[in-house]
Scaffold this motif. Sequence first.
Motif, PDB file in Angstrom:
ATOM      1  N   SER A  44     -40.852  -6.980   7.333  1.00  0.00           N
ATOM      2  CA  SER A  44     -41.997  -5.766   7.541  1.00  0.00           C
ATOM      3  C   SER A  44     -43.170  -6.599   8.116  1.00  0.00           C
ATOM      4  N   ALA A  45     -44.002  -6.015   9.422  1.00  0.00           N
ATOM      5  CA  ALA A  45     -45.738  -6.572  10.048  1.00  0.00           C
ATOM      6  C   ALA A  45     -46.304  -5.665   9.952  1.00  0.00           C
ATOM      7  N   ARG A  46     -47.037  -5.301   9.382  1.00  0.00           N
ATOM      8  CA  ARG A  46     -47.970  -4.736   9.464  1.00  0.00           C
ATOM      9  C   ARG A  46     -49.789  -5.137  10.084  1.00  0.00           C
ATOM     10  N   HIS A  72     -43.861   2.876  12.349  1.00  0.00           N
ATOM     11  CA  HIS A  72     -45.447   4.097  11.638  1.00  0.00           C
ATOM     12  C   HIS A  72     -46.744   3.436  12.678  1.00  0.00           C
ATOM     13  N   VAL A  73     -47.617   4.680  13.222  1.00  0.00           N
ATOM     14  CA  VAL A  73     -48.397   3.941  13.655  1.00  0.00           C
ATOM     15  C   VAL A  73     -49.560   5.316  12.765  1.00  0.00           C
ATOM     16  N   ARG A  74     -50.828   4.705  12.116  1.00  0.00           N
ATOM     17  CA  ARG A  74     -51.294   5.175  11.513  1.00  0.00           C
ATOM     18  C   ARG A  74     -52.998   5.902  11.961  1.00  0.00           C
ATOM     19  N   TYR A  75     -53.476   6.943  11.405  1.00  0.00           N
ATOM     20  CA  TYR A  75     -54.470   7.374  11.417  1.00  0.00           C
ATOM     21  C   TYR A  75     -54.907   7.993  10.272  1.00  0.00           C
ATOM     22  N   ASP A  88     -52.512   0.397   2.834  1.00  0.00           N
ATOM     23  CA  ASP A  88     -52.266   1.279   3.764  1.00  0.00           C
ATOM     24  C   ASP A  88     -51.710   1.133   4.459  1.00  0.00           C
ATOM     25  N   VAL A  89     -51.631   0.623   4.896  1.00  0.00           N
ATOM     26  CA  VAL A  89     -50.472   0.527   6.309  1.00  0.00           C
ATOM     27  C   VAL A  89     -48.530   0.486   5.677  1.00  0.00           C
ATOM     28  N   SER A 128     -51.045   1.155  -2.733  1.00  0.00           N
ATOM     29  CA  SER A 128     -51.833   1.565  -1.927  1.00  0.00           C
ATOM     30  C   SER A 128     -52.982   2.779  -2.214  1.00  0.00           C
ATOM     31  N   SER A 129     -53.738   2.816  -1.221  1.00  0.00           N
ATOM     32  CA  SER A 129     -54.600   4.279  -1.799  1.00  0.00           C
ATOM     33  C   SER A 129     -54.094   5.661  -0.855  1.00  0.00           C
TER      34      SER A 129
END
Length: 466
Positions: A44-46, A72-75, A88-89, A128-129
């Motif tokens: 994995s890479a985040r 995944h792209v996060r907001y 959290d990513v 994570s949160s």
Amino acid sequence: CGIFGVTGVVDASNFVALGLHALQHRGQEAGGIVSYHPDHGFNSARRFGYVRDNFTKADVMDTLPGQLAIGHVRYSTAGSKGATAIRDVQPFFGEFSMGGCAIAHNGNITNAIALRRELIERGSIFQSSSDSECIIHLMARSIQKSLAERIKDALRRVEGAFSVVAMTRTKLIGVRDPLGVRPLVLGRISDHGWALSSETCALDIIGADFVREIEPGEMVVIEGNKVESTRPFTPAKSRFCIFENVYFSRPDSIIGGRSVYETRRQIGVELAREAPVDADLVCPVPDSGTPAAIGYAHESGIPFGMGIIRNQYMGRTFIEPTDHIRNMGVRLKLNVNRALIKGKRVILVDDSVVRGTTSRKIKDMILEAGAAEVHFRIASPPTAWPCFYGVDTPERSKLLAATMSEDEMRDWIGVDSLKFVSLDGLYRAAGEAAGRDAASPRFCDACFSGDYPVAPSDKIEEGFEM
Ligand code: 5GP
Ligand code: SF4
Ligand code: MG
């Protein structure tokens, strides 16, 4: 957020990187990819930041080999705000007795606080949160023999909105919550590969053919050439997020067989019919207001013009986590085309008013540039309620429409007139000729109506009153 997965192609992670790049509008804070290769296992890479700045380089992509990958792209709408930690990513990953499993989630789990409390009491160690991590821990507590069955078990305990893309060593899995609040589509790559994506625009970028939408309440398990479909949840009437049509999705995506661009243009047509005004020029607040402004200009016969020019190198303003940065963001991103505006009565068309800060600043800029009158037309009804299903609206007290009438909002923003499209007009534009069926609405529209299709139990526990 945006989610994407592929199987059955060499260097799957490169396809995922391209797909995530096409979904970047759904999340710009961070991104992650997990891949599986029989000789190298799961990798994995985040990373923080844009997909193009991280997932294009050989030193990252070479660490993600294999023919199966998800991303995944996060907001952030849940979990830590502002200072997102790398932990959290997504995708999140877990090792089980039957092998590893990675999960990417778009949406928001409305009972995540209660689930987390229960899981921690029973021994789960959260990393994570994020609300999405609950899914992995619920899977760990399931007694099912296969990972796909464990995902079902876990998601049956989850409330709220979820579109999920998951992978095991051999399977690519897609699931949508029973109401189908967030999107998810299936695509075919030549005759050997498959893709799952939040939106069709990300299938286009990898040259995949759109096959169909994953249906609300459906789970697909893809292995080799086989796509197996099941219905793990109690059936419910679907309530797709209408705001995907207004703002969140890309205009070149197709939702429910309908072009998002066409829906937005049609909202402008409805607005022109519901709220006409004598003026010289129709200007979009770019980019989100552009299709509706085209529709408004066409229907009203008033010329369309680009009175505001957007700097293409800025992201979406609302992705900026703090109010201070958001306030600066408007001017960094938008500038007035003075030569066009001067002396004119201008109709400005934007997609939504949330806090009202964008509208107020744009009005200032337009008046400074010498406009004779400024009329705002908004391509959604007043946003009076927070979203608990994966779109980042602020708490109720910060929503302009939660505390003010339309006239008060007009005066606060400081424009000559302010009108919003009606909820019925919005439904008509989205393809419901008869408008909104109050007894059984086709969409989730809670941020406009306060009619929440899933009770937000964590928020109610915190004291939120519906
Ligand atoms: P405001 O300045 O009224 O808070 O933000 C409105 C602008 O932010 C609109 O131009 C719209 O394009 C964009 N926006 C759209 N959706 C959202 C959202 O969910 N949250 C926030 N804060 N802004 C949004
Ligand atoms: Fe979409 Fe609004 Fe419903 Fe949230 S509350 S899912 S933004 S329609
Ligand atoms: Mg906008």
